[in-house]
Design a protein around this motif. Sequence first.
Motif, PDB file in Angstrom:
ATOM      1  N   LYS A  64     -33.391  49.162  -0.149  1.00 16.60           N
ATOM      2  CA  LYS A  64     -34.005  50.323   0.158  1.00 16.60           C
ATOM      3  C   LYS A  64     -35.124  50.293  -1.188  1.00 16.60           C
ATOM      4  CE  LYS A  64     -32.413  53.383  -4.372  1.00 16.60           C
ATOM      5  NZ  LYS A  64     -31.601  54.182  -4.824  1.00 16.60           N
ATOM      6  N   ASN A  65     -35.791  51.838  -0.181  1.00 16.67           N
ATOM      7  CA  ASN A  65     -36.778  51.453  -1.033  1.00 16.67           C
ATOM      8  C   ASN A  65     -37.161  51.818  -2.210  1.00 16.67           C
ATOM      9  OD1 ASN A  65     -40.381  53.194  -1.249  1.00 16.67           O
ATOM     10  ND2 ASN A  65     -39.978  50.987   0.116  1.00 16.67           N
ATOM     11  N   LYS A  66     -38.174  50.826  -3.127  1.00 13.93           N
ATOM     12  CA  LYS A  66     -38.216  51.117  -4.714  1.00 13.93           C
ATOM     13  C   LYS A  66     -38.731  53.141  -4.983  1.00 13.93           C
ATOM     14  CE  LYS A  66     -37.435  46.643  -6.854  1.00 13.93           C
ATOM     15  NZ  LYS A  66     -38.128  45.663  -7.040  1.00 13.93           N
ATOM     16  N   LYS A  67     -40.300  52.953  -4.549  1.00 10.98           N
ATOM     17  CA  LYS A  67     -40.777  54.091  -4.219  1.00 10.98           C
ATOM     18  C   LYS A  67     -40.195  55.770  -3.608  1.00 10.98           C
ATOM     19  CE  LYS A  67     -45.000  51.556  -4.334  1.00 10.98           C
ATOM     20  NZ  LYS A  67     -46.056  51.003  -3.439  1.00 10.98           N
ATOM     21  N   THR A  68     -40.440  55.654  -2.158  1.00  6.80           N
ATOM     22  CA  THR A  68     -39.052  56.498  -2.040  1.00  6.80           C
ATOM     23  C   THR A  68     -37.732  57.131  -1.925  1.00  6.80           C
ATOM     24  OG1 THR A  68     -38.410  55.405  -0.394  1.00  6.80           O
ATOM     25  CG2 THR A  68     -41.173  55.941   0.214  1.00  6.80           C
ATOM     26  N   GLU A  69     -37.372  55.492  -2.594  1.00  6.57           N
ATOM     27  CA  GLU A  69     -35.218  55.252  -2.393  1.00  6.57           C
ATOM     28  C   GLU A  69     -34.835  55.711  -1.171  1.00  6.57           C
ATOM     29  OE1 GLU A  69     -33.710  55.277  -6.284  1.00  6.57           O
ATOM     30  OE2 GLU A  69     -36.377  55.200  -6.749  1.00  6.57           O
ATOM     31  N   LYS A  70     -35.416  55.776  -0.529  1.00  9.20           N
ATOM     32  CA  LYS A  70     -34.727  55.445   1.058  1.00  9.20           C
ATOM     33  C   LYS A  70     -33.791  54.682   1.077  1.00  9.20           C
ATOM     34  CE  LYS A  70     -35.343  56.210   6.047  1.00  9.20           C
ATOM     35  NZ  LYS A  70     -36.400  56.666   7.027  1.00  9.20           N
ATOM     36  N   VAL A  71     -32.702  54.360   1.945  1.00  6.41           N
ATOM     37  CA  VAL A  71     -31.525  53.798   1.705  1.00  6.41           C
ATOM     38  C   VAL A  71     -31.640  53.689   2.837  1.00  6.41           C
ATOM     39  CG1 VAL A  71     -29.696  52.479   1.623  1.00  6.41           C
ATOM     40  CG2 VAL A  71     -31.004  53.347  -0.009  1.00  6.41           C
ATOM     41  N   ASP A  72     -31.730  52.322   3.867  1.00  8.76           N
ATOM     42  CA  ASP A  72     -32.052  51.920   5.476  1.00  8.76           C
ATOM     43  C   ASP A  72     -30.566  51.867   5.870  1.00  8.76           C
ATOM     44  OD1 ASP A  72     -32.682  51.954   8.043  1.00  8.76           O
ATOM     45  OD2 ASP A  72     -33.508  49.373   7.679  1.00  8.76           O
ATOM     46  N   ARG A  73     -29.790  52.617   6.110  1.00 15.40           N
ATOM     47  CA  ARG A  73     -28.109  51.998   6.404  1.00 15.40           C
ATOM     48  C   ARG A  73     -28.191  51.887   8.146  1.00 15.40           C
ATOM     49  NH1 ARG A  73     -24.882  52.727   2.520  1.00 15.40           N
ATOM     50  NH2 ARG A  73     -25.757  53.987   0.088  1.00 15.40           N
ATOM     51  N   THR A  74     -28.424  50.853   7.960  1.00 16.92           N
ATOM     52  CA  THR A  74     -28.288  50.330  10.050  1.00 16.92           C
ATOM     53  C   THR A  74     -26.881  50.755  10.515  1.00 16.92           C
ATOM     54  OG1 THR A  74     -30.739  49.380   9.537  1.00 16.92           O
ATOM     55  CG2 THR A  74     -29.498  48.793  11.108  1.00 16.92           C
ATOM     56  N   PRO A  75     -27.061  51.505  10.947  1.00 15.87           N
ATOM     57  CA  PRO A  75     -25.662  50.379  11.702  1.00 15.87           C
ATOM     58  C   PRO A  75     -25.167  49.263  11.460  1.00 15.87           C
ATOM     59  CG  PRO A  75     -26.176  52.280  12.919  1.00 15.87           C
ATOM     60  CD  PRO A  75     -27.380  51.760  11.941  1.00 15.87           C
ATOM     61  N   THR A  76     -24.002  48.816  11.193  1.00 17.78           N
ATOM     62  CA  THR A  76     -23.520  47.269  12.063  1.00 17.78           C
ATOM     63  C   THR A  76     -23.370  47.084  13.192  1.00 17.78           C
ATOM     64  OG1 THR A  76     -21.848  47.465  10.238  1.00 17.78           O
ATOM     65  CG2 THR A  76     -22.045  46.317  11.698  1.00 17.78           C
ATOM     66  N   THR A  77     -24.054  45.880  13.710  1.00 17.22           N
ATOM     67  CA  THR A  77     -23.623  45.007  14.542  1.00 17.22           C
ATOM     68  C   THR A  77     -23.845  43.684  14.107  1.00 17.22           C
ATOM     69  OG1 THR A  77     -26.696  44.580  14.980  1.00 17.22           O
ATOM     70  CG2 THR A  77     -25.351  47.465  15.133  1.00 17.22           C
ATOM     71  N   ALA A  78     -23.862  42.814  15.529  1.00 19.47           N
ATOM     72  CA  ALA A  78     -24.013  41.063  15.674  1.00 19.47           C
ATOM     73  C   ALA A  78     -24.780  41.023  14.417  1.00 19.47           C
ATOM     74  CB  ALA A  78     -23.667  41.108  17.221  1.00 19.47           C
ATOM     75  N   ASN A  79     -25.707  42.045  14.578  1.00 15.31           N
ATOM     76  CA  ASN A  79     -27.066  40.754  13.993  1.00 15.31           C
ATOM     77  C   ASN A  79     -26.506  41.611  12.508  1.00 15.31           C
ATOM     78  OD1 ASN A  79     -28.421  39.678  15.641  1.00 15.31           O
ATOM     79  ND2 ASN A  79     -29.572  42.070  15.887  1.00 15.31           N
ATOM     80  N   ALA A  80     -25.412  41.608  11.810  1.00 13.62           N
ATOM     81  CA  ALA A  80     -24.976  42.090  10.521  1.00 13.62           C
ATOM     82  C   ALA A  80     -24.494  39.933   9.856  1.00 13.62           C
ATOM     83  CB  ALA A  80     -24.008  42.886  10.032  1.00 13.62           C
ATOM     84  N   TYR A  81     -24.812  39.540  10.697  1.00 13.09           N
ATOM     85  CA  TYR A  81     -24.093  38.312  11.045  1.00 13.09           C
ATOM     86  C   TYR A  81     -24.998  37.467  11.109  1.00 13.09           C
ATOM     87  CZ  TYR A  81     -19.569  40.818  10.407  1.00 13.09           C
ATOM     88  OH  TYR A  81     -18.910  42.342  10.009  1.00 13.09           O
ATOM     89  N   VAL A  82     -24.881  36.312   9.998  1.00 11.09           N
ATOM     90  CA  VAL A  82     -26.047  35.439   9.908  1.00 11.09           C
ATOM     91  C   VAL A  82     -25.272  33.346   9.674  1.00 11.09           C
ATOM     92  CG1 VAL A  82     -27.985  34.350   9.155  1.00 11.09           C
ATOM     93  CG2 VAL A  82     -27.117  36.946   8.864  1.00 11.09           C
TER      94      VAL A  82
END
Length: 217
Positions: free
Chosen positions: A169-187
Amino acid sequence: MKRRTLPAAVALAATAALLLTACGSGDDSSKANDKIAGAGTGSPTSASPSASASGTADRPKITFPSYAKNVFEDQKTGDATKDAVLADSALSINSVDEAIFKGSTSTKALGFYSADKALSSSITYVQGYIDDADTWIGETRYFERKVTLAGADKAYVTYCSDESKSFIKNKKTEKVDRTPTTANAYVLYHTVLSKNAEGVWQTTDIVSKRGDKSCQP
């Protein structure tokens, strides 16, 4: 969600190979590398977990805002030393996130639970969030956590992270980047920890691989 990649991930390929050798087939995975979508407001709460302290060091208290949480699985192995290593490993992870929430690379906990290359890469990692005015919200899960001891004062920890429920979430714009879940969500993470004079297991080196198959559900 996606966090930015830790600076150490590429540079420490040799260390990764060392960790894989030391840990054998045990694959504890990594810490999320890209930013998480964060929140704007919320009252501070104690970071999860309140891991049991090893040694007698005067440990700094780590607090999280109410909108974010780290969940750690596999906290007990039945071996007191390994449990202490896992506890301090979790606190190291929490200390990095606390620095993100506070917008500072000078928090007491950050330098308390990390040292050497891991501390340098963590500072760069946190500074990336600060420069972009970002934070994160939600929940990040850490699982498949395994420890390999290498003598009395050195250990290797591998673990996976699940960032599918955490977002930047960006503190200035309050925008939340709700990226869809993919394999890259796991590290997948490989880390080195060293026990200092105060009995604290500090993370001294870390490498990560986003999207690693061993961490996929």
